[in-house]
Design a protein around this motif. Structure first.
Motif, PDB file in Angstrom:
ATOM      1  N   VAL A  56       0.841  -1.197   0.000  1.00  0.00           N
ATOM      2  CA  VAL A  56       0.000   0.000   0.000  1.00  0.00           C
ATOM      3  C   VAL A  56       0.875   1.245   0.000  1.00  0.00           C
ATOM      4  CG1 VAL A  56      -1.891  -1.158   1.206  1.00  0.00           C
ATOM      5  CG2 VAL A  56      -0.176   0.055   2.527  1.00  0.00           C
ATOM      6  N   LYS A  60      -2.402   5.659   2.516  1.00  0.00           N
ATOM      7  CA  LYS A  60      -3.571   5.112   1.811  1.00  0.00           C
ATOM      8  C   LYS A  60      -3.650   3.597   2.042  1.00  0.00           C
ATOM      9  CE  LYS A  60      -3.180   8.566  -1.815  1.00  0.00           C
ATOM     10  NZ  LYS A  60      -2.926   8.793  -3.246  1.00  0.00           N
ATOM     11  N   ASP A  62      -5.998   1.575   2.522  1.00  0.00           N
ATOM     12  CA  ASP A  62      -7.113   0.837   1.936  1.00  0.00           C
ATOM     13  C   ASP A  62      -6.947   0.572   0.446  1.00  0.00           C
ATOM     14  OD1 ASP A  62      -8.359   0.742   4.409  1.00  0.00           O
ATOM     15  OD2 ASP A  62      -9.449   2.608   4.065  1.00  0.00           O
ATOM     16  N   LYS A  63      -5.964   1.226  -0.166  1.00  0.00           N
ATOM     17  CA  LYS A  63      -5.740   1.038  -1.607  1.00  0.00           C
ATOM     18  C   LYS A  63      -4.540   0.112  -1.804  1.00  0.00           C
ATOM     19  CE  LYS A  63      -5.356   3.159  -6.025  1.00  0.00           C
ATOM     20  NZ  LYS A  63      -4.550   3.995  -6.817  1.00  0.00           N
ATOM     21  N   LEU A  65      -1.980  -1.877  -3.883  1.00  0.00           N
ATOM     22  CA  LEU A  65      -1.385  -1.774  -5.213  1.00  0.00           C
ATOM     23  C   LEU A  65      -0.902  -3.122  -5.738  1.00  0.00           C
ATOM     24  CD1 LEU A  65       0.649   1.483  -4.560  1.00  0.00           C
ATOM     25  CD2 LEU A  65      -1.569   1.263  -5.677  1.00  0.00           C
ATOM     26  N   THR A 103      -2.499  -3.940  -9.598  1.00  0.00           N
ATOM     27  CA  THR A 103      -2.438  -2.696 -10.371  1.00  0.00           C
ATOM     28  C   THR A 103      -1.333  -2.805 -11.421  1.00  0.00           C
ATOM     29  OG1 THR A 103      -0.862  -1.647  -8.861  1.00  0.00           O
ATOM     30  CG2 THR A 103      -3.227  -1.344  -8.381  1.00  0.00           C
TER      31      THR A 103
END
Length: 184
Positions: A56, A60, A62-63, A65, A103
């Motif tokens: 991450v 951030k 919660d996102k 990668l 991602t």
């Protein structure tokens, strides 16, 4: 195999020992700090000896990668563990987890993890220690609650030593909580 974050069971250790990667000047990963959040299997009888990293960006959490699966044992172990020698080589070492969304920068983050983090023997030792801590906590949580007021099936007397090991009399220690209804 359900996975749970290490920091949920050990918040202080997780805050102190979570690794970060600082990236600057890479074409395929934006500059910045990236945290490696560790997740471990919380099945009591599973001995998979692996960690999943949710990568991450700092600030951030919660996102995610990249989700990177890493097994530190050899292929022979994973062949025996997974009962599939054909998948043993795939389960050893780091790889992008095929069950989670990745991602565009996930392959580059995997390379950085392999080159700069997983080459550190002390860090691998830390991961193994975290795994053991986590699995022990899972096993302890699955144990049935014992009646603290009984030893070998007999009720404790109020003047006997407390079974918690404090050295106090039972009536001045856990016995107070028992009389208040806090123990079974």
């Amino acid at each position: 195999m359900p996975m749970a974050p290490f920091f949920m069971k050990f918040p202080e250790v997780g805050a102190r020992e979570t690794r970060s990667i600082f990236v600057y000047g890479h074409d395929d990963v934006p500059d910045g700090e990236y945290g490696l959040l560790e997740l471990y299997c919380d099945e009591k009888d599973c001995d998979c000896r692996r960690v999943i990293f949710n990568v991450v960006e700092a600030g951030k959490p919660d996102k995610v990668l990249a989700t990177i699966n890493y097994g530190w044992e050899n292929a022979k172990f994973y062949g025996k563990w997974g009962k599939s020698p054909g998948l043993a080589q795939e389960n050893k070492g780091p790889f992008l987890d095929p069950l989670n969304r990745q991602t565009q920068c996930a392959p580059a983050l995997l390379r950085l993890l392999e080159e700069h983090i997983l080459s550190d023997a002390a860090y691998i030792k830390r991961l193994k220690r975290h795994y053991e801590m986590f699995k022990q906590a899972v096993a302890e949580a699955a144990m049935p609650v014992r009646n603290q007021n009984r030893i070998e099936g007999r009720r404790l007397g109020r003047n006997q030593p407390c079974p918690c090991g404090s050295g106090k009399k039972h009536k001045n220690c856990c016995g107070q909580m028992a009389s208040a209804g806090n123990y079974f």
